[in-house]
Design an enzyme around this catalytic site. Sequence first.
Site, PDB file in Angstrom:
ATOM      1  N   SER A 319      52.805  35.760  76.638  1.00 35.24           N
ATOM      2  CA  SER A 319      53.712  34.608  76.704  1.00 35.24           C
ATOM      3  C   SER A 319      55.158  34.966  76.403  1.00 35.24           C
ATOM      4  O   SER A 319      56.058  34.187  76.716  1.00 35.24           O
ATOM      5  CB  SER A 319      53.260  33.538  75.721  1.00 35.24           C
ATOM      6  OG  SER A 319      51.971  33.107  76.077  1.00 35.24           O
ATOM      7  N   CYS A 375      53.294  26.434  77.078  1.00 31.71           N
ATOM      8  CA  CYS A 375      52.283  25.826  77.940  1.00 31.71           C
ATOM      9  C   CYS A 375      52.025  26.690  79.171  1.00 31.71           C
ATOM     10  O   CYS A 375      52.927  26.991  79.949  1.00 31.71           O
ATOM     11  CB  CYS A 375      52.761  24.449  78.397  1.00 31.71           C
ATOM     12  SG  CYS A 375      51.662  23.721  79.626  1.00 31.71           S
TER      13      CYS A 375
END
Lengths: 613, 365
Positions: A319, A375
Amino acid sequence: MKAYPEGAFFTSPRIRGIGISILSVFFLLTGYLWHMQVLNGAEYMNMARKNRVRLVRKRAPRGVIYDRQGDLLVDNRASFDVEVIPEDVEDMERVEERLSEVLGIDQKKVRERIRGQRAFTYLPVTVESDVTLEEVLAIEERQPMLAGVQVGVYPRRRYIYSTSAAHLLGYLGMINPEELERLRGRGYTPQDLIGRAGVEKSYERFLAGRAGGQGVQVDNRGYLDKVLYRQEPEQGCALHLTLDLKTQQAAESVLGDGGGAVVALDPRNGELLAMASGPAYDPNAFVPPVDNEIVRDLMSREDHPLVNRAIQGVYPPGSTFKPIVALAALESGAVQKNTTFECTGLFTLGRHPYKCWLERGHRRLNIVDALMFSCNVFFYNTGLRTGRDAIARMACEFGVDELSGIDLPGEKAGVVPTEDWLKEMRIGRWNPGDTVVMAIGQGYVLLTPLRQAMIMAAIANGGKIYRPRVVKQVVSPLGDIVERYQAQLIREIPLREKDLQLVREGLWKVVSSNFGTGQKARLEGVAIAGKTGTVQVGPEGKRRNHAWFVGYAPYADPRIVIAVLLEGKESGGFFAAPAAKKIFAAYFGVNPEDKAPAPTGSDTPHPAQERRI
Amino acid sequence: MTGIGLSRHINWSIVACTLALVILGLIFIYSGSYQLMPDARTSYVLRQITWALIGGLAASLFVMLDYRKLATIAFFIYAFFSALLIVVLLTSDPRRGAQSWFSIGAFAVQPSEFAKVALILALARYLSRGDAPRHSPSYLTGALLLALFPVLLILKQPDMGSAIVFIPVLIAMLVAAGVNWSYLFYITIAGILSLPLGWLFLKPYQQTRIRVFLNPQLDPLKSGYNAIQSMIAVGSGGLWGQGWLHGTQTHLRFLPERHTDFIFCVLGEETGFLGCLLVVTLYAIIAFGGLRIAEQSRDEFGRLVAVGVTVLLASHVAINIGMTIGLLPITGLPLPLMSYGGSSLVSTLICLGILQSICARRYIF
């Protein structure tokens, strides 16, 4: 061919003349030999016996190494070495026996050492290095019986903080024949040590100094008669590192005994503030006398302690790659400030489902909150819209696939997958699913912890990529500055300030928001922005997680960027973020235990947070 | 003439002396490389034995070959080795700063050693032309130009020693060819006058060597070091020497070319004056045998070749020994038949083979 009758060309007298010439030259030589060898033989013998000229080399102490505050990290200490000059030994067996007695080494071992190194009989061979003062005295006492044995005092490298900054400092090793050949003319001999890793290697030419020596006359027992000339060795230049010892030690403490790496640098100029790699090793182990077992173990261990993971380890970014995807999306116009996607916890492409880490989904969110929540579904959508090429281009702009050019040896470049790369690696063709996975930093993208820090530095400083530096200046033993390194801008990525601002806002919320994944990095009095990441690596069955945190502070005026990678840790938010906090605290001189402030700023109320990423 | 017939007429004393010198060479190559690792020591000796066998074979072929055939192809041989000298300058790796070697596997070949022989053949061919205008200056100029070309190439390598040996060889061949004494006198004067000019062409280290030779105390620890150490080695040999493998000086000190150019030091130190005398005598026997062959030769080509190779050998010996005992500057020239080195050994043996070929055919008209 025509033959000539005898005498036609008056040959004989001329040839006789040649014969007489040769004869006189040979007579001259013989006469001179008689003069030298017989008449003056005793004198020459005397010269040969008593007035032997011997060149004694004196090694130069290596340059010392300081951190940025001037704290000494590496220096030299004196070591006593017992040496034998085979030429001067009359009864080698007896000398071996006595040495074995005094030094407490097996006689066979003494013999092996003398035989093993012996190249020239007049050069000293080291029997034992770093002996105690008692042993030195014992040898001095027995000197009359130990002709040919001497005790040399040599400077020996000392890494004051043992394992601290080991990978960055590097270590020394015996010079090998290839290096000798390559460095011919720089005064190395087969007995010399040379930098093998770290700055010891990359700054060898400054650290080595210049060996001195003296021409001495020794008598027939090998005792010094007279020094004919002397040239003092010149110590190598001192290195002043950009490293900050406090920050460095904090970085090492968060790694503990585990695998991983920490890189801290100054985003304003690329200076390295800390670089740690775990597991670490003690470079003193390579300083003679070397314990072969320890070294062999270091070389062969499965967790590769000698590898500097900060520049030689390539990992998927997970991420932490999302800011690059976000920038690519914003720059290409695929996504705008107010573009939103709905996250239900699941994203399907064709019939293939891709999950968000939060099973019940993040509902609808924009790019800033998507960064804060990390997300996945938002970025799946964004990635598909932006396309592989735009993302890869942005990654390349940040230099993911390049070497940083740091002044340390052995750096590895990361990977930005291209069509050619896939072919080369025999992976097959690219399909849209790969783009989806790439958008969350999984798949084929790989980079080093150093590159992570450089990317975050570029985001913090407005797109500037500086060449990272470990050495600030090189100072001669006399105090003259030999080299002073300035910040070197490699590239300025053309990014729009408003796009950057959006990403920075997201990163700030990662730490400061009560819903951000990096809350555990929050530190009293210092505004930190950052990004967490958790990646899965390894083949099925042996899969394990690595935890990332990359961030910078202070938010308004970034002075330090930190990248933390912890191998085998479950979650970036839970492990890497608090680790980074400790390092930030050390750098800013803040107590990490102080209660972090309540979240401030534009916090979006949202369903409760859960763990991970 | 058959091989058996030939053997009746060759000069056996030269053969015996040659063999003795080669064997002595092997013995002291072993000793000279003593301080090296045992493997290296034997490998030097084994390699030299290989070269001696190759050289012996080559020499036998040249004995059987009628030397007059060499006259017909002398200029081709000369052209070939001159070309090789150019090629070696262009292609070789600089080894020890000099570009004078071809590497063939583990062996290195030095074309300048063979070029010396080629030049002697070419000079003999040129000087012995039947219609040669012997008393005209152009006859002389031609010979000088013929010699100058390879010498300049060798100087370019730079191999000053090999270039210098040509001077006595050239002079001796001109003398033997019957050139006017007055010309020889002028050449000598011209040579002396051009010395300062030559100085300018020398590399700095060569200039240093000569300066140090003139005054060894100038730099006793660096350039003068070899000269002083080699003199001490030879001098300390005394009358009887220190004994084989027992010379401390040559084993100890910084004589980097003990087994090649400084082999005489090892001999001098370990066998003393008597050993040196023996070796000089062996060379003298070969030299006088050579001159005798020259005198008995039935054609002028043979005579000139015999003079050339004999003086070449004698000059090598004189210059090499002269430099090890401090009479001449150190120029780096092998001691024929004894120094380690294939090119020198093979080319010397070929020279001696040609000499025997001339000898064996002295009664043929």
